[in-house]
Design a protein around this motif. Structure first.
Motif, PDB file in Angstrom:
ATOM      1  N   TYR A 151       1.134  -1.191  -0.244  1.00 40.57           N
ATOM      2  CA  TYR A 151       0.094   0.079   0.056  1.00 40.57           C
ATOM      3  C   TYR A 151       0.737   1.365  -0.158  1.00 40.57           C
ATOM      4  O   TYR A 151       0.503   1.972  -0.282  1.00 40.57           O
ATOM      5  CB  TYR A 151      -1.163  -0.163   1.541  1.00 40.57           C
ATOM      6  N   SER A 194       2.491   1.951  -3.142  1.00 37.77           N
ATOM      7  CA  SER A 194       1.454   2.219  -4.228  1.00 37.77           C
ATOM      8  C   SER A 194       1.480   3.408  -4.263  1.00 37.77           C
ATOM      9  O   SER A 194       1.728   4.440  -5.395  1.00 37.77           O
ATOM     10  CB  SER A 194       0.299   1.352  -4.580  1.00 37.77           C
ATOM     11  N   LYS A 195       1.005   3.978  -2.562  1.00 36.32           N
ATOM     12  CA  LYS A 195       1.066   5.280  -2.217  1.00 36.32           C
ATOM     13  C   LYS A 195       2.528   6.348  -3.595  1.00 36.32           C
ATOM     14  O   LYS A 195       2.077   7.439  -4.140  1.00 36.32           O
ATOM     15  CB  LYS A 195       0.251   5.648  -1.183  1.00 36.32           C
ATOM     16  N   THR A 196       3.420   5.762  -2.903  1.00 35.72           N
ATOM     17  CA  THR A 196       4.651   6.551  -3.489  1.00 35.72           C
ATOM     18  C   THR A 196       4.318   7.060  -4.852  1.00 35.72           C
ATOM     19  O   THR A 196       5.241   7.806  -5.412  1.00 35.72           O
ATOM     20  CB  THR A 196       5.729   5.255  -2.899  1.00 35.72           C
ATOM     21  N   ASN A 254       1.916   9.151  -5.680  1.00 35.34           N
ATOM     22  CA  ASN A 254       2.860  10.623  -6.507  1.00 35.34           C
ATOM     23  C   ASN A 254       3.860  11.091  -7.139  1.00 35.34           C
ATOM     24  O   ASN A 254       3.657  12.135  -7.710  1.00 35.34           O
ATOM     25  CB  ASN A 254       3.530  10.752  -4.322  1.00 35.34           C
ATOM     26  N   ASN A 298      -7.385  12.931  -2.222  1.00 39.35           N
ATOM     27  CA  ASN A 298      -7.520  11.840  -0.766  1.00 39.35           C
ATOM     28  C   ASN A 298      -9.362  11.977  -0.602  1.00 39.35           C
ATOM     29  O   ASN A 298      -9.323  12.760   0.072  1.00 39.35           O
ATOM     30  CB  ASN A 298      -6.905  12.094   0.149  1.00 39.35           C
ATOM     31  N   TRP A 329       2.312  14.813   1.276  1.00 40.21           N
ATOM     32  CA  TRP A 329       2.315  13.786   0.296  1.00 40.21           C
ATOM     33  C   TRP A 329       2.785  12.500   1.468  1.00 40.21           C
ATOM     34  O   TRP A 329       2.064  11.736   1.251  1.00 40.21           O
ATOM     35  CB  TRP A 329       2.547  13.190  -0.439  1.00 40.21           C
ATOM     36  N   CYS A 330       3.294  13.121   2.993  1.00 45.16           N
ATOM     37  CA  CYS A 330       3.833  11.953   3.366  1.00 45.16           C
ATOM     38  C   CYS A 330       3.393  12.060   4.717  1.00 45.16           C
ATOM     39  O   CYS A 330       3.660  12.992   5.479  1.00 45.16           O
ATOM     40  CB  CYS A 330       5.246  11.089   3.234  1.00 45.16           C
TER      41      CYS A 330
END
Length: 98
Positions: A13, A16-18, A21, A42, A90-91
């Motif tokens: 997960y 995939s988010k990284t 972005n 989001n 984003w993080c």
């Protein structure tokens, strides 16, 4: 760590988010100087079939951020990650010793 997602290490997960972005930024850079805006959204934890409708948000509520980003004017932002409140880092994890 106060973020509830910190206690769980979901490698697929998070990876995939990284990647999402990174591609958002790559496309935003590619289309810089045009009227096309590339952003990520989001929608929050939405009640869907995928989670047994356990999310507190309705689909219509979650769609609002996508609609807002899809209807940006020429001066709107690009290359960002947004939720209902606006731009979001984003993080979101905050590392600390406590």
């Amino acid at each position: 760590m106060s973020d509830p997602s910190f206690s769980t290490n979901l490698l697929a997960y998070g990876s995939s988010k990284t990647a999402l972005n990174a591609i958002t930024l790559a496309f935003a850079k590619e289309f810089l100087g045009t009227s096309i805006k590339i952003n990520a959204a989001n929608p929050g934890y939405v009640a869907t079939d995928l989670n047994g409708h356990s999310g507190p948000r309705r689909v219509a509520e979650a769609a609002a951020i996508a609609i807002r980003l899809a209807t940006l004017d020429a001066d709107g932002p690009t290359g960002g990650f947004f939720n209902d409140a606006g731009v979001k880092p984003w993080c979101a994890a905050r590392w600390s010793e406590t």
